[in-house]
Design an enzyme around this catalytic site. Structure first.
Site, PDB file in Angstrom:
ATOM      1  N   ASP A 141      44.276  89.753 -10.482  1.00 26.89           N
ATOM      2  CA  ASP A 141      44.413  88.302 -10.498  1.00 26.89           C
ATOM      3  C   ASP A 141      43.452  87.660 -11.485  1.00 26.89           C
ATOM      4  OD1 ASP A 141      45.299  85.715  -9.119  1.00 26.89           O
ATOM      5  OD2 ASP A 141      43.129  85.630  -8.853  1.00 26.89           O
ATOM      6  N   GLU A 187      47.292  89.746 -14.587  1.00 26.25           N
ATOM      7  CA  GLU A 187      47.749  88.368 -14.647  1.00 26.25           C
ATOM      8  C   GLU A 187      46.934  87.645 -15.713  1.00 26.25           C
ATOM      9  OE1 GLU A 187      48.178  84.319 -11.960  1.00 26.25           O
ATOM     10  OE2 GLU A 187      46.313  85.465 -12.046  1.00 26.25           O
TER      11      GLU A 187
END
Length: 498
Positions: free
Chosen positions: A146, A211
């Site tokens: 993330d 990401e």
């Protein structure tokens, strides 16, 4: 839960609101028993301010003293203390928060309850490697990393980031007002990612996805290369970033986005295609319900990995969420007049499993966000039992993509117009398929045979078509003349060529 699990207070435990570690062990066994794999969402950039590490860092207990990014700030001529620089949080306002206990500022790229971890600390890096090892030993099959581009900041945190003259905003609390040259894509980020790649590669067949929202050159750096491997792939968000509404979807636009990735991707690497996620409106609401099947054809049959956000296989839509029901901090920070412009809650409402209470998502009498009122018509059980549905089409595409021609076949683009996007997948001596999308909001008739930039046969067999296409000429199994193809608005066809 200030940011729905993205503020972690213990990296090797399960939050009790979701269950127990025994529940997790049962989940992963069940997934593996079904021939599936489980990829975990790993949040390395920041922890919760309730994490034990942060409390010990506040108290300057070694080795935790430098687990986070601390600074004294600056004192002006009036004796007033200020943050060390102008850095702005992604959730608005200063990215620095004063801590009374330590008498210093700490850096937070997101909420103040999400202090950034300091990867210049060797001890912190070892801690995070231990976290990855913990879950790998549990049997997880990989990680979605993330917010990876924020992992490190420049070492000198007194540097101001430059104002972006092209941002269109003069609001100093808006993160878009700055060019983030000191807080994103730092060289050390790639060093850390490489060390994680080396760790993960000690286990068989593990996956690492990054990401990263950035320009294409920065995004491609997260692939690494053969001698310095990083992620299996960074997520390809350019479809989301460039297709904001229906008018953005054209044959030319789809071709440009495909070329953007394929032309910049390092040699020997594997592409991916992301049409929706938890930060952006649903396809049916953002781009049009009629495009759902056509875009799933695009997503699943291009070379590479399709990434599908839950519910897109059903054509789920955004749900209206009132100000009183809004929970997304990004929406809440903008207040009742502007929350709808920024809240991500509408695309995060519960999965619509069936037509029972709460769409089968829970047996409780309420859900964390309201269920979309259309769940009686749009749900997995109803579409599974229907003769034809978005889900049935999606399942057929998932099965079709396992064929060798979609695994190894080359791609070509015979007809690209403002309205039409098409591509073929073919083997040198074998199958050949033609996928055709009509991006327009009206029916388009086209002579594919005539407009193609390489020879196509006169006819093809219809394999799949969009749900709302009920033309007798495009019935599954029928032979279609490529000289006169009537494409319904937003429709898609998968054709097998002789």
């Amino acid at each position: 839960m200030k940011d729905f699990g993205y503020d972690i207070s213990n990296y090797t435990a399960i939050d009790p609101i979701f269950g127990t570690m025994d529940d997790f062990d049962s989940l992963i066994r069940g997934i593996h028993d079904r021939g599936m794999k489980l990829v975990m969402d790993f949040v390395p950039n920041h922890s919760s301010d309730e994490h034990e590490w942060f409390n010990k860092s506040v108290n300057q207990e070694d080795p935790y003293t430098d687990y986070y990014v601390w600074n004294d700030g600056v004192i002006d001529s009036n004796g007033t203390r200020h943050p060390p620089n102008n850095w702005v949080s992604e959730f608005r306002g200063s990215a620095w928060e004063w801590n009374e206990g330590r008498q210093q500022y700490y850096y937070h790229e997101f909420l103040k309850e999400q202090p950034d971890l300091n990867y210049r600390s060797e001890e912190l890096r070892k801690e995070m490697e231990n976290v990855l090892t913990f879950w790998l030993e549990k049997g997880v099959d990989g990680f979605r990393m993330d917010a990876l581009m924020y992992l490190l900041e420049v070492e000198d945190v007194t540097l101001d980031e430059p104002v972006d003259p092209d941002s269109g905003t003069d609001d100093p609390d808006d993160p878009d007002s700055l060019v983030h040259i000191y807080t994103t894509n730092q060289p050390g980020t790639f060093q850390v990612l490489h060390s994680w790649r080396q760790l993960i590669d000690q286990y068989d067949e593990k996956m690492l996805m990054a990401e990263v929202y950035s320009d294409v050159n920065d995004v491609m750096r997260y692939y690494g290369n053969d001698t310095y491997p990083l992620a299996d792939f960074p997520f390809n968000f350019f479809l989301i970033e460039n297709l904001l509404n229906r008018t953005d979807v054209t044959g030319y636009a789809l071709k440009d986005i495909v070329d953007l990735w394929m032309d910049n991707m390092p040699a020997g690497k594997w592409p991916n295609w992301v049409l929706g996620n938890h930060d952006n409106g649903r396809i049916a609401s953002r781009l049009g319900e009629d495009l759902v099947d056509a875009l799933n054809m695009f997503d699943l049959l291009l070379p590479g990995t399709p990434v599908t956000y839950y519910g897109e296989e059903l054509g789920m839509e955004n749900t209206f969420v009132s100000w009183e029901e809004t929970v997304d901090p990004e929406g809440c920070r903008w207040g009742p007049e502007h929350y709808q412009e920024h809240s991500r809650d509408p695309e995060r409402t519960p999965m619509q499993w069936d037509s029972t209470s709460m769409a089968g998502f829970t047996t409780f009498n309420s859900t964390w966000l309201p269920v979309n009122p259309n769940y009686l018509e749009v749900n997995a059980a109803r579409q599974e039992s229907a003769e034809v549905s978005h889900l049935k089409i999606y399942n057929a595409l998932a099965k079709l993509r396992q064929e060798e021609v979609f695994v190894k076949g080359v791609i070509a683009f015979p007809v690209i117009t403002k309205e039409i996007f098409s591509f073929t997948r073919s083997l040198a001596h074998g199958d050949m398929y033609l996928v055709v999308l009509n991006t327009a909001e009206e029916e388009v008739e086209i002579n594919l045979h005539h407009h193609s930039n390489f020879p196509l046969p006169d006819t093809a067999t219809v394999v799949l078509r969009s749900l709302h296409d009920d033309s007798p000429e495009t019935e599954i199994g029928s032979e279609l003349s490529l000289d006169d193809v009537a494409m319904v608005e937003g429709g898609g066809l998968v054709l097998q060529l002789p």
